[in-house]
Scaffold this active site. Structure first.
Site, PDB file in Angstrom:
ATOM      1  CE  LYS A   1      28.647  11.961  16.489  1.00  0.00           C
ATOM      2  NZ  LYS A   1      28.969  13.294  17.047  1.00  0.00           N
TER       3      LYS A   1
ATOM      4  NE  ARG B   1      35.665  19.609  15.991  1.00  0.00           N
ATOM      5  CZ  ARG B   1      35.194  18.414  16.315  1.00  0.00           C
ATOM      6  NH1 ARG B   1      35.572  17.862  17.451  1.00  0.00           N
ATOM      7  NH2 ARG B   1      34.379  17.765  15.518  1.00  0.00           N
TER       8      ARG B   1
ATOM      9  CB  SER C   1      32.370  14.230  22.360  1.00  0.00           C
ATOM     10  OG  SER C   1      31.919  15.541  22.584  1.00  0.00           O
TER      11      SER C   1
HETATM   12  O1  PNS Z   1      27.229  16.968  18.257  1.00  0.00           O
HETATM   13  P1  PNS Z   1      26.748  16.315  16.996  1.00  0.00           P
HETATM   14  O2  PNS Z   1      26.629  14.820  17.176  1.00  0.00           O
HETATM   15  O3  PNS Z   1      27.570  16.678  15.797  1.00  0.00           O
HETATM   16  O4  PNS Z   1      25.267  16.906  16.760  1.00  0.00           O
HETATM   17  C1  PNS Z   1      24.528  16.569  15.612  1.00  0.00           C
HETATM   18  C2  PNS Z   1      23.079  17.006  15.750  1.00  0.00           C
HETATM   19  C3  PNS Z   1      22.438  16.373  16.992  1.00  0.00           C
HETATM   20  C4  PNS Z   1      22.999  18.515  15.879  1.00  0.00           C
HETATM   21  C5  PNS Z   1      22.370  16.529  14.453  1.00  0.00           C
HETATM   22  O5  PNS Z   1      22.496  15.144  14.330  1.00  0.00           O
HETATM   23  C6  PNS Z   1      20.906  16.922  14.428  1.00  0.00           C
HETATM   24  O6  PNS Z   1      20.602  18.053  14.088  1.00  0.00           O
HETATM   25  N1  PNS Z   1      20.044  15.985  14.831  1.00  0.00           N
HETATM   26  C7  PNS Z   1      18.612  16.227  14.921  1.00  0.00           C
HETATM   27  C8  PNS Z   1      17.878  15.539  13.763  1.00  0.00           C
HETATM   28  C9  PNS Z   1      17.853  16.430  12.532  1.00  0.00           C
HETATM   29  O7  PNS Z   1      17.345  17.536  12.558  1.00  0.00           O
HETATM   30  N2  PNS Z   1      18.444  15.917  11.461  1.00  0.00           N
HETATM   31  C10 PNS Z   1      18.500  16.608  10.190  1.00  0.00           C
HETATM   32  C11 PNS Z   1      19.791  17.407  10.078  1.00  0.00           C
HETATM   33  S1  PNS Z   1      19.958  18.131   8.485  1.00  0.00           S
END
Ligand code: PNS
Length: 162
Positions: free
Chosen positions: A41, A91, A128
């Site tokens: 996103k 959720r 969101s």
């Molecule tokens: O609120 P969201 O969009 O569900 O959050 C997702 C988020 C930001 C926590 C996830 O995309 C993330 O951890 N991004 C950082 C990059 C990362 O570590 N990616 C590997 C995940 S296994």
């Protein structure tokens, strides 16, 4: 007492997120609320800095919460802030499917464990994405988001002439 990282895109922060922060404060004592970029996103309604400002306002009365914006991998953020655990709210079973995969990837990458907290059923339908959609059409989201977010959404769409 432990320190936990609650990561997310928070675009925008809503009452389901606030509930998870409050549960984590009760259980662990110290929460880092981390605004991260979700690569799935990439562009959002609020900039990461705006999301941080809204979270700072929302959690101003909770001394156990610190708010920050971070780049990169969540496991690196957890190490940087000294988090003992990552905390995620769930959720639904659909959330569990993706969150379990991320939790296992992150544990494999760095050893950090993720603790899942079931969200309050009162907020189980809140997302969101739907907050953005309803607010953009002038719908009433005031009961679903903290007051600073409600005001920011109203301003955002008023200034776009919608
Ligand atoms: O609120 P969201 O969009 O569900 O959050 C997702 C988020 C930001 C926590 C996830 O995309 C993330 O951890 N991004 C950082 C990059 C990362 O570590 N990616 C590997 C995940 S296994």
């Amino acid at each position: 007492m432990s320190k936990v990282l609650i990561p997310g895109s928070f675009d925008p922060l809503h009452n389901g997120h606030v509930d998870v922060v409050d549960q984590a404060l009760d259980l662990f004592g110290e929460v880092v609320f981390g605004v991260l970029v979700n690569f799935a996103k990439p562009s959002g309604m609020f900039t990461p800095d705006e999301r941080v400002a809204l979270a700072v306002d929302t959690f101003a009365d909770r001394p156990g919460v610190t708010v920050g914006v971070f780049d990169g991998l969540v496991v690196d953020v957890a190490a940087t802030v000294g988090a003992d655990f990552i905390v995620k709210g769930l959720r639904s079973a659909a959330d569990f499917d993706i969150e379990q995969q991320m939790a296992n990837m992150n544990r494999t990458a760095s050893g950090i464990r993720t603790v899942f907290l079931p969200c309050n059923p009162e907020f189980s339908f809140v997302s969101s994405r739907f907050i953005r959609e309803i607010a953009s059409h002038g719908g009433d989201i005031a009961r679903l988001v903290p007051a600073p977010v409600s005001a920011a959404l109203t301003d955002r769409f008023a200034s776009r002439g919608q």
